[in-house]
Design a protein around this motif. Structure first.
Motif, PDB file in Angstrom:
ATOM      1  N   LEU A 262      38.136  36.852  29.914  1.00  0.00           N
ATOM      2  CA  LEU A 262      38.488  37.130  28.531  1.00  0.00           C
ATOM      3  C   LEU A 262      37.238  37.483  27.733  1.00  0.00           C
ATOM      4  O   LEU A 262      36.146  36.977  28.021  1.00  0.00           O
ATOM      5  CB  LEU A 262      39.161  35.913  27.886  1.00  0.00           C
ATOM      6  CG  LEU A 262      40.475  35.422  28.486  1.00  0.00           C
ATOM      7  CD1 LEU A 262      40.877  34.102  27.850  1.00  0.00           C
ATOM      8  CD2 LEU A 262      41.566  36.462  28.302  1.00  0.00           C
ATOM      9  N   ALA A 263      37.424  38.322  26.725  1.00  0.00           N
ATOM     10  CA  ALA A 263      36.308  38.683  25.843  1.00  0.00           C
ATOM     11  C   ALA A 263      36.753  38.587  24.397  1.00  0.00           C
ATOM     12  O   ALA A 263      37.926  38.806  24.064  1.00  0.00           O
ATOM     13  CB  ALA A 263      35.818  40.096  26.155  1.00  0.00           C
ATOM     14  N   TRP A 264      35.804  38.266  23.549  1.00  0.00           N
ATOM     15  CA  TRP A 264      36.011  38.266  22.104  1.00  0.00           C
ATOM     16  C   TRP A 264      34.811  38.941  21.461  1.00  0.00           C
ATOM     17  O   TRP A 264      33.678  38.503  21.643  1.00  0.00           O
ATOM     18  CB  TRP A 264      36.175  36.848  21.567  1.00  0.00           C
ATOM     19  CG  TRP A 264      36.091  36.772  20.059  1.00  0.00           C
ATOM     20  CD1 TRP A 264      36.916  37.376  19.172  1.00  0.00           C
ATOM     21  CD2 TRP A 264      35.115  36.069  19.287  1.00  0.00           C
ATOM     22  NE1 TRP A 264      36.524  37.091  17.871  1.00  0.00           N
ATOM     23  CE2 TRP A 264      35.421  36.280  17.924  1.00  0.00           C
ATOM     24  CE3 TRP A 264      34.015  35.269  19.604  1.00  0.00           C
ATOM     25  CZ2 TRP A 264      34.657  35.731  16.885  1.00  0.00           C
ATOM     26  CZ3 TRP A 264      33.268  34.713  18.576  1.00  0.00           C
ATOM     27  CH2 TRP A 264      33.590  34.950  17.237  1.00  0.00           C
ATOM     28  N   ILE A 265      35.065  40.031  20.758  1.00  0.00           N
ATOM     29  CA  ILE A 265      34.013  40.776  20.076  1.00  0.00           C
ATOM     30  C   ILE A 265      34.310  40.700  18.580  1.00  0.00           C
ATOM     31  O   ILE A 265      35.291  41.287  18.103  1.00  0.00           O
ATOM     32  CB  ILE A 265      33.949  42.243  20.535  1.00  0.00           C
ATOM     33  CG1 ILE A 265      33.952  42.342  22.073  1.00  0.00           C
ATOM     34  CG2 ILE A 265      32.723  42.924  19.937  1.00  0.00           C
ATOM     35  CD1 ILE A 265      32.781  41.683  22.751  1.00  0.00           C
ATOM     36  N   GLU A 266      33.498  39.998  17.864  1.00  0.00           N
ATOM     37  CA  GLU A 266      33.743  39.768  16.442  1.00  0.00           C
ATOM     38  C   GLU A 266      33.562  41.045  15.629  1.00  0.00           C
ATOM     39  O   GLU A 266      32.655  41.842  15.880  1.00  0.00           O
ATOM     40  CB  GLU A 266      32.769  38.697  15.936  1.00  0.00           C
ATOM     41  CG  GLU A 266      32.991  38.260  14.496  1.00  0.00           C
ATOM     42  CD  GLU A 266      31.982  37.212  14.062  1.00  0.00           C
ATOM     43  OE1 GLU A 266      32.409  36.149  13.581  1.00  0.00           O
ATOM     44  OE2 GLU A 266      30.769  37.463  14.220  1.00  0.00           O
ATOM     45  N   THR A 267      34.420  41.229  14.647  1.00  0.00           N
ATOM     46  CA  THR A 267      34.267  42.352  13.726  1.00  0.00           C
ATOM     47  C   THR A 267      33.289  41.962  12.615  1.00  0.00           C
ATOM     48  O   THR A 267      32.995  40.786  12.397  1.00  0.00           O
ATOM     49  CB  THR A 267      35.607  42.729  13.089  1.00  0.00           C
ATOM     50  OG1 THR A 267      36.043  41.656  12.233  1.00  0.00           O
ATOM     51  CG2 THR A 267      36.664  43.008  14.146  1.00  0.00           C
ATOM     52  N   ARG A 268      32.804  42.957  11.894  1.00  0.00           N
ATOM     53  CA  ARG A 268      31.900  42.670  10.782  1.00  0.00           C
ATOM     54  C   ARG A 268      32.613  41.866   9.703  1.00  0.00           C
ATOM     55  O   ARG A 268      32.022  40.958   9.106  1.00  0.00           O
ATOM     56  CB  ARG A 268      31.349  43.980  10.212  1.00  0.00           C
ATOM     57  CG  ARG A 268      30.369  43.796   9.057  1.00  0.00           C
ATOM     58  CD  ARG A 268      29.150  42.969   9.457  1.00  0.00           C
ATOM     59  NE  ARG A 268      28.415  43.573  10.547  1.00  0.00           N
ATOM     60  CZ  ARG A 268      27.417  42.982  11.197  1.00  0.00           C
ATOM     61  NH1 ARG A 268      27.036  41.764  10.862  1.00  0.00           N
ATOM     62  NH2 ARG A 268      26.797  43.599  12.197  1.00  0.00           N
ATOM     63  N   GLU A 269      33.889  42.155   9.460  1.00  0.00           N
ATOM     64  CA  GLU A 269      34.620  41.382   8.456  1.00  0.00           C
ATOM     65  C   GLU A 269      34.708  39.922   8.865  1.00  0.00           C
ATOM     66  O   GLU A 269      34.505  39.015   8.045  1.00  0.00           O
ATOM     67  CB  GLU A 269      36.030  41.965   8.270  1.00  0.00           C
ATOM     68  CG  GLU A 269      36.854  41.215   7.232  1.00  0.00           C
ATOM     69  CD  GLU A 269      38.260  41.763   7.080  1.00  0.00           C
ATOM     70  OE1 GLU A 269      38.880  41.511   6.034  1.00  0.00           O
ATOM     71  OE2 GLU A 269      38.741  42.438   8.018  1.00  0.00           O
ATOM     72  N   GLU A 270      35.041  39.660  10.141  1.00  0.00           N
ATOM     73  CA  GLU A 270      35.079  38.286  10.624  1.00  0.00           C
ATOM     74  C   GLU A 270      33.719  37.615  10.469  1.00  0.00           C
ATOM     75  O   GLU A 270      33.633  36.433  10.113  1.00  0.00           O
ATOM     76  CB  GLU A 270      35.480  38.255  12.100  1.00  0.00           C
ATOM     77  CG  GLU A 270      36.951  38.444  12.395  1.00  0.00           C
ATOM     78  CD  GLU A 270      37.213  38.307  13.881  1.00  0.00           C
ATOM     79  OE1 GLU A 270      37.946  37.376  14.261  1.00  0.00           O
ATOM     80  OE2 GLU A 270      36.685  39.109  14.672  1.00  0.00           O
ATOM     81  N   ASN A 271      32.681  38.358  10.758  1.00  0.00           N
ATOM     82  CA  ASN A 271      31.335  37.801  10.670  1.00  0.00           C
ATOM     83  C   ASN A 271      31.042  37.313   9.260  1.00  0.00           C
ATOM     84  O   ASN A 271      30.497  36.229   9.055  1.00  0.00           O
ATOM     85  CB  ASN A 271      30.309  38.842  11.121  1.00  0.00           C
ATOM     86  CG  ASN A 271      28.909  38.282  11.197  1.00  0.00           C
ATOM     87  OD1 ASN A 271      28.116  38.457  10.284  1.00  0.00           O
ATOM     88  ND2 ASN A 271      28.604  37.606  12.297  1.00  0.00           N
ATOM     89  N   PHE A 272      31.407  38.127   8.264  1.00  0.00           N
ATOM     90  CA  PHE A 272      31.205  37.698   6.882  1.00  0.00           C
ATOM     91  C   PHE A 272      32.124  36.538   6.511  1.00  0.00           C
ATOM     92  O   PHE A 272      31.739  35.624   5.791  1.00  0.00           O
ATOM     93  CB  PHE A 272      31.445  38.874   5.933  1.00  0.00           C
ATOM     94  CG  PHE A 272      30.300  39.839   5.854  1.00  0.00           C
ATOM     95  CD1 PHE A 272      29.002  39.405   5.639  1.00  0.00           C
ATOM     96  CD2 PHE A 272      30.515  41.207   5.980  1.00  0.00           C
ATOM     97  CE1 PHE A 272      27.940  40.292   5.557  1.00  0.00           C
ATOM     98  CE2 PHE A 272      29.473  42.110   5.904  1.00  0.00           C
ATOM     99  CZ  PHE A 272      28.170  41.647   5.696  1.00  0.00           C
ATOM    100  N   LEU A 273      33.352  36.562   6.997  1.00  0.00           N
ATOM    101  CA  LEU A 273      34.323  35.537   6.634  1.00  0.00           C
ATOM    102  C   LEU A 273      34.013  34.173   7.233  1.00  0.00           C
ATOM    103  O   LEU A 273      34.131  33.152   6.552  1.00  0.00           O
ATOM    104  CB  LEU A 273      35.725  35.948   7.100  1.00  0.00           C
ATOM    105  CG  LEU A 273      36.540  36.903   6.259  1.00  0.00           C
ATOM    106  CD1 LEU A 273      37.804  37.291   7.009  1.00  0.00           C
ATOM    107  CD2 LEU A 273      36.898  36.271   4.915  1.00  0.00           C
TER     108      LEU A 273
END
Length: 813
Positions: A279-290
């Motif tokens: 499994l992989a999870w690649i965080e989005t920039r919005e998630e990073n800020f949130l």
């Protein structure tokens, strides 16, 4: 005290190109997303997050065909527990997924699994989460107000802390009150900072691979602390640490935000074990800020007691740190308030001290360390205090600093902190010389006659670096412990390395520290090669892999060069001694007669020599001929656990402020710094440059903003504004060199100094520029809107009031 930057014939002190760079700049690096993309059978995870700041989860539903997991599915997974042994510390576990209530916008409540990242994103949007809103507290003042909603209602009602106060530290010296009584002047200052994001170029990302042969998981993740991440995940999931391998490949920036254990990584490992697939999870920039940890939303009220000639007799204050909704692991939500409490005086002599420092929970994203932690705010408070005291007493701003800077070492601060040998007064003098204040005064006056506003600001600071378990243990105060139960407290600090020479004469250095862009592999190779007479390109440094390296604490807090460097030096000296003994047996003479240089061992003063590669081959392949076969092969272990050493610097910023638009342009930036022996001056300068740029961002640009519902409104780079090359001036650096016995290599850490000192220098410079208009800067970032409004309204740029107002008066004009 002052030492030459390098010695002839050594690698230390040379500005070598970084050994790590060629692969990165050619695009040959390997990041987590690369690993995931190369795995054809990999599925992707997307997290479903709360859209309200505080509420009760009523239901989570998904349409048929969507694979979704909630907190109910993870019922057997323990929450993340971070703790300190202090009576004023409130321990609260962090659930991997919110189950009953949510406590901030962005909190994970569920996750979906799909065959591609795009499909996972689509599936997550189909998950319906019904949340009943509850009252939220969105600022530390609100959280401290009587009758405020509780962020965590599980805290015992009889706990000594006030509601929502998660840490409440206090240091008071016996003579503090009397010192304020006899002071000629009491100068108050209130400063504050908006929330920030570390905003690494690479957001968080993880790939968990399941091995069907033995059930082991290999987690590739963008991390700063692989070993402690493994410990934390294993504790939560209930697995043996040996069943989990954690690897940090190339990391696209950390800055502290990647040293804390992510709930998402625990969920990913659990899911990979449960589903038995990659499994992989690649965080989005919005998630990073949130949701990827915020930092430094703080308000400091301080007062200095001064004599008429500017001597600082005593310091008192109330420091409040908004730490968000949950406790970060492993350093806890005490890291900001306790660092602020311990280090507020910085490089200044303060005989008496009366300061309280609190961590206050709110319904916002949790706080974790970001480059400098609380120290940019500490320095802002002290440096604004020095400028205000100088103005109040009619003393030159350089003179008042020089009068109060520490000049005798070791120096014990009123908090018990011991500052080792440094050059505080000397760096101030050097910075003032470079700034040429007489010339600036002429230019400033000429500009004012033209309707232009120039200003100059100073900032002196001490940067605590390379501290091991003695410093971290001091944050805990054992009390009421059950001796039959293991303590959950984690005390980071030491570093361990393993250095070995292979049969061909090559060197491998395995380190527990975890480089993520600092050039650590190059500098450690330089340290090792000075002892062994080899070239740095003959050293392979292996890091950031729990299967391949000794247990270590990663890289953070300006520690890697000091502690990992010290451990590497210890190992290199031990290996060199072993090689000299083998060479002496071959060449005749004593080990002390052997010189290691240019890949050979030779007799001092003679011509007899043998190549190290020959010694290595014989040691492994003809061991029956080697005397003292009971010794290990060409391998040495080094462990180092120091109490810490203080780097120091003085920053000077020149600015021009446009009163019509509020725009600030930094026209010149000077750094006079002392980081002890510079192992690689080019890398040191790079760290200073990068830190100053992030400090400029703190001072002028970057801020995370919530609306009155607790919704983050700065969730993209359209709103959160990092500086570009156009906003950053050339940064002039002058080095001083103080060698301290507190550092085995003579090096001091330098990773955070640029960020620590720059904001205060810029705030003082803006205040100097706008002094004819009666405007001073006491809140960062000093954005154009804030500056323009302050000029229009004829007031300072200040933080909002908070409950300590009654105890500490606001600064007077």
């Amino acid at each position: 005290m002052m030492a030459a930057p390098t010695e002839p014939g050594t690698w230390t002190g040379r500005a070598l190109p970084r050994l790590e760079d060629p692969a990165i700049v050619r695009g040959w690096g390997t990041y987590v997303a690369d690993i995931a993309s190369r795995n054809a059978g990999c599925a992707y995870v997307r997290f479903v997050r709360s859209t309200v700041a505080s509420g009760r989860i009523l239901s989570i539903t998904a349409p048929p065909g969507v694979t979704v997991f909630t907190g109910r599915d993870l019922a057997d997974v323990a929450p993340i527990e971070a703790a300190l042994h202090r009576p004023d510390f409130v321990a609260v576990g962090t659930p991997i997924l919110a189950t009953d209530v949510v406590r901030f916008v962005g909190e994970p409540v569920a996750f979906v699994v799909a065959d591609s990242d795009a499909a996972a994103e689509d599936a997550a949007e189909l998950v319906d989460v019904d949340i009943e809103p509850l009252p939220a507290v969105l600022s530390a003042p609100d959280a401290l107000a009587e009758g405020a909603p509780l962020v965590h209602d599980s805290v015992p009602a009889d706990h000594q802390n006030a509601p929502n106060t998660m840490v409440d530290g206090r240091v008071t010296t016996p003579g503090a009150a009397e010192a304020f009584t006899r002071a000629d002047a009491i100068v108050p200052v209130r400063v504050s900072s908006g929330r920030q994001s570390a905003m690494p170029l690479e957001a968080r990302a993880s790939h968990a691979a399941y091995d069907r042969a033995d059930g082991r998981i290999t987690l590739h993740s963008t991390l700063q602390m692989p070993h402690i991440t493994r410990t934390g995940i294993a504790d939560c999931v209930g697995m043996a640490e040996d069943d989990l391998r954690v690897v940090a490949p190339d990391v696209g920036g950390g800055f502290g935000a990647k040293m804390t254990l992510a709930r998402e990584d625990v969920a990913l490992v659990w899911a990979a074990r449960t589903l038995r697939r990659d499994l992989a999870w690649i965080e989005t920039r919005e998630e990073n800020f949130l949701a990827a940890w915020h930092s430094r939303e703080q308000v400091y009220d301080i007062e200095g007691a001064f004599t008429a000639d500017g001597e600082l007799l005593a310091l008192r204050g109330d420091l409040i740190c908004d730490v968000g909704a949950y406790c970060c692991y492993p350093v806890t939500w005490a890291v900001e308030p306790l660092m602020a409490l311990a280090e507020l005086p910085g490089p200044y002599k303060v005989a008496e001290y009366d300061v309280r420092s609190r961590a206050v929970a709110t319904n916002k994203c949790p706080i974790a360390p970001y480059r400098g932690v609380s120290r940019p705010m500490q320095v802002l408070a002290m440096e604004r205090l020095m400028d205000r005291a100088a103005a109040h007493l009619g003393i030159d701003r350089v003179e008042i600093r020089d009068k109060n800077l520490i000049s005798e070492f070791p120096h014990r601060a009123p908090t018990g902190l011991v500052l080792d040998a440094a050059s505080h007064r000397e760096t101030l003098a050097e910075a003032a010389r470079l700034a040429d204040l007489d010339d600036f005064a002429v230019r400033q006056e000429q500009a004012r006659r033209q309707g232009r506003y120039l200003g100059i600001g100073f900032s002196c600071f001490a940067e605590r670096t390379g501290y091991g378990t003695p410093a971290f243990a001091a944050r805990s105060q054992p009390f009421g412990l059950d001796p039959t139960k293991p303590a959950p407290v984690i005390t980071p600090g030491f570093e361990r390395v393993i250095l070995n020479m292979d049969p061909s004469g090559g060197l491998t250095l395995r380190i527990g520290a975890s480089p993520h862009g600092q050039g650590l592999k190059t500098t450690l190779a330089q340290v090792v090669c000075d002892e062994l007479g080899m070239r740095p390109d003959q050293v392979r440094v292996i890091a950031s892999d729990t299967d391949a390296t000794p247990y270590g604490w990663g890289s953070y807090a300006s520690r890697a060069m000091v502690i990992a460097g010290g451990a590497s030096l210890i190992a290199a000296r031990e290996l060199a001694e072993r090689i000299r003994g083998l060479a002496a047996d071959r060449l005749g003479g004593l080990p002390d007669d052997i010189v290691l240089e240019d890949g050979t061992a030779r007799l001092r003063g003679g011509t007899e020599a043998v190549e190290l590669a020959v010694i290595a081959r014989d040691t492994y392949h003809s061991s029956h001929l080697i005397p003292d076969k009971g010794q290990p092969a060409l391998e040495a272990v080094g462990t180092y656990d120091p109490s810490g050493t203080f780097a120091n610097a003085c920053h000077v910023a020149e600015v021009e402020v446009d009163p019509q638009t509020g725009q600030v342009r930094v026209t010149r930036f000077l750094v006079a710094e002392d980081a002890g022996r510079l192992i690689n001056p080019a890398i040191v300068d790079g760290q200073i440059h990068g830190g100053v740029v992030q400090g400029i961002a703190n001072a002028l640009f970057e801020e995370l903003i919530y609306d009155d519902r607790g919704v983050l409104v700065t969730t993209s780079l359209m709103d959160f504004l990092p500086p570009t090359a156009a906003e950053v001036p050339d940064i002039e650096i002058s080095h001083l060199y103080t060698l301290s016995p507190a550092s085995l290599t003579g090096a001091k850490g330098v990773g955070e100094g640029g960020t620590i000192g720059a904001p205060a220098a810029i705030a003082n410079a803006i205040s100097d520029a706008l002094s004819p208009l009666g405007v001073g800067v006491f809140h960062l970032p000093a954005t154009p809107h804030r500056i323009r409004s302050a000029i229009r309204e004829g007031r300072d740029i200040r933080p909002a009031p908070h409950p300590s107002d009654a105890a500490v008066p606001a600064p007077q004009q």
